[in-house]
Design an enzyme around this catalytic site. Sequence first.
Site, PDB file in Angstrom:
ATOM      1  N   GLY A 291       0.733  -1.283  -0.143  1.00 15.24           N
ATOM      2  CA  GLY A 291      -0.110   0.058  -0.072  1.00 15.24           C
ATOM      3  C   GLY A 291       0.849   1.136  -0.188  1.00 15.24           C
ATOM      4  N   SER A 292       0.274   2.203   0.586  1.00 16.04           N
ATOM      5  CA  SER A 292       1.056   3.460   0.448  1.00 16.04           C
ATOM      6  C   SER A 292       2.402   3.713   1.269  1.00 16.04           C
ATOM      7  CB  SER A 292       0.133   4.640   1.197  1.00 16.04           C
ATOM      8  OG  SER A 292      -1.039   4.626   0.367  1.00 16.04           O
ATOM      9  N   THR A 293       2.642   2.760   2.217  1.00 16.26           N
ATOM     10  CA  THR A 293       4.072   2.845   2.538  1.00 16.26           C
ATOM     11  C   THR A 293       5.094   2.651   1.572  1.00 16.26           C
ATOM     12  OG1 THR A 293       3.819   0.586   2.838  1.00 16.26           O
ATOM     13  CG2 THR A 293       3.582   1.964   4.987  1.00 16.26           C
TER      14      THR A 293
END
Length: 634
Positions: A291-293
């Site tokens: 995801g956005s990590t």
Amino acid sequence: MIEAISLKKIKIIEIISVIALVVVGTKLSYETIIKNKALSDKAQDLWERSFPLVAPRGLILDRNNNKVAINNPTYSIAVIPFQIKDKDGVASKLAEALNTSKGKILEKISKKASIVRLHPEGRRISVDEAIAISEQKLEGVYLINDNERHYPYGKSMASLLGFVGIDNQGLAGVESYYDNYLTGVNGSLNYLTDAKGGLFPNTSSRIVAPLDGFNLNLTIDVNIQNILEREMENAWIKYNPKEIIAVAMDPNNGEILGIGNRPTYDNNRYQEYDNTIYNRTLAVFSSFEPGSTFKAITFASALDAKVIDMDKDYYYDKGYEIVGGVRIKSWKKGGHGLQTFLEVLQNSSNPGFVEIARRMGKDRLYTYYQKFGVGQKTGVDISGENKGIMFNYDKYGVLEQATSSFGQGVSLTAIQLVNMFSATINGGYLYTPHIAKYLSTSQTGEIVYTFPSTPKKQVISNETSALMRRALECVVALGSGRKAYVDGYRIGGKTGTAQIAENGVYQDGRYVLSFIAGAPMDDPKIVVYFAMREPKNTIQYGGTTIGPIIGSIMQEALPLLNVTKRESPIQREYTWMDTKSYEVPNFIGLDKSKVKSQYFKFAYFNEGSKVIDQMPKQGEMLKEGSTIMIMLGD
């Protein structure tokens, strides 16, 4: 004439006799003098019997010499069958003492062998059992010293440390990976017996001393590990997720400071758990879409390739982008409007990262991901590492480029992500993560080998890394990572909310919530990652749910690393949802009636009218609505 012939024959016989005597004498001398040692050794081998002396396994310690795997002394039973006259009686008494069947014991003590160890019934018996057997003075039954592996911290570090089997061999975790170093060389107590197994009179026993295994010091810091364990346990109870993974690492050398997961087990009683729990360390075994990590990796690549200027270049987020006929939406309805690319990162704008992927292009984006190690094992010294998933180059189309830029379609392990993130803030260097620090001798503690911490390669420049430190600090102070903010500590990080896919279809309401952060951003000492798979009864955003957990970990871990609080040039912006923090005043010396604050509550202890102490002390930053403890006296 006849007389002369007889004398000649006699002479010949005499010569032959002399020769025979010389030959026989020489042979006897050879056998008794020259071959005496070899013959004696052969005879001794035939007559000699031995009790095994178990070598203690090397200890496992943390970086500060706290013992995390030790040996407890115990006893095991060995028998010499030839010496047992009443086998039925001895079998009955042993079976009763060991709480096992008489038939099993009788079968073993009736073997035609010089020595038999009662395995497993007589292995590592309790002190009470040993005393009970010793008091019966059973012929041919002997108690020998043994040791049993024990893990003082119980469930803490269980998946990392693993455990040993009945014969002291490592079966999982560090115990298995470094088994060759930890395993000692067994010794023996040797004695001479006659054909019936009885001791030879006037002979002494011979001892071959056991040799301990090497002690192994880990890079783990038990204090930091305990913080991770507490936060995992609290989250496990509160949110009831399917899995939790936590990792803390020194970004400057790849040394893992803490690592763990839920579900977990007690490695002192591993037999009571399913092998799907104790056979894997989730941080290296389990891979999932980050995801956005993962946007931190894409952003660092774009800065390094100079396709964006994060402060001067702008992007207009209208709420979506169309790529290959597919609509990729922003998490915020209507989008974030006009933003610098720094704000694209702060606001975690998916359409903004689609634009970054366009500017990078297929070849450049794919090359940077390979440099960071996407789809490759890190080489961490923990068994069962998964290499994750990366698109094949020939199938890496425009849609795949767009989705991978914000962490969708690629699959990483936690250790891969922590390693990549570390490279974005440590000057650009990718290390091999590791948990072994050094080996030392059990007897003297002398260090015999130090495991190296050397960078594999530089993936971005020092200048890019400096920009990333500022950008990530802005995410925590000004953007989607606000919940991880801690007053006085310069924390930078990235949130993650990844939808779970099954059979190529994303599942509604099923997410991995995560947050990765480093601190302090002017001189990074630690990177922390925390993720939950499918938590319940919570807002499904990594920043909202995991952010406070990261903040709590950092607040306790940074002082342990001798990081002092200091002002940041990036001042936090508060929203109406945020709880502000204020500096604690000095109340010591005031009358109780003068103790007032518009921001804090108070709890009073002892009798008296004057404040003689307070907690927290003056100057500490405390969240609005928190309670200050006031000690009263006269």
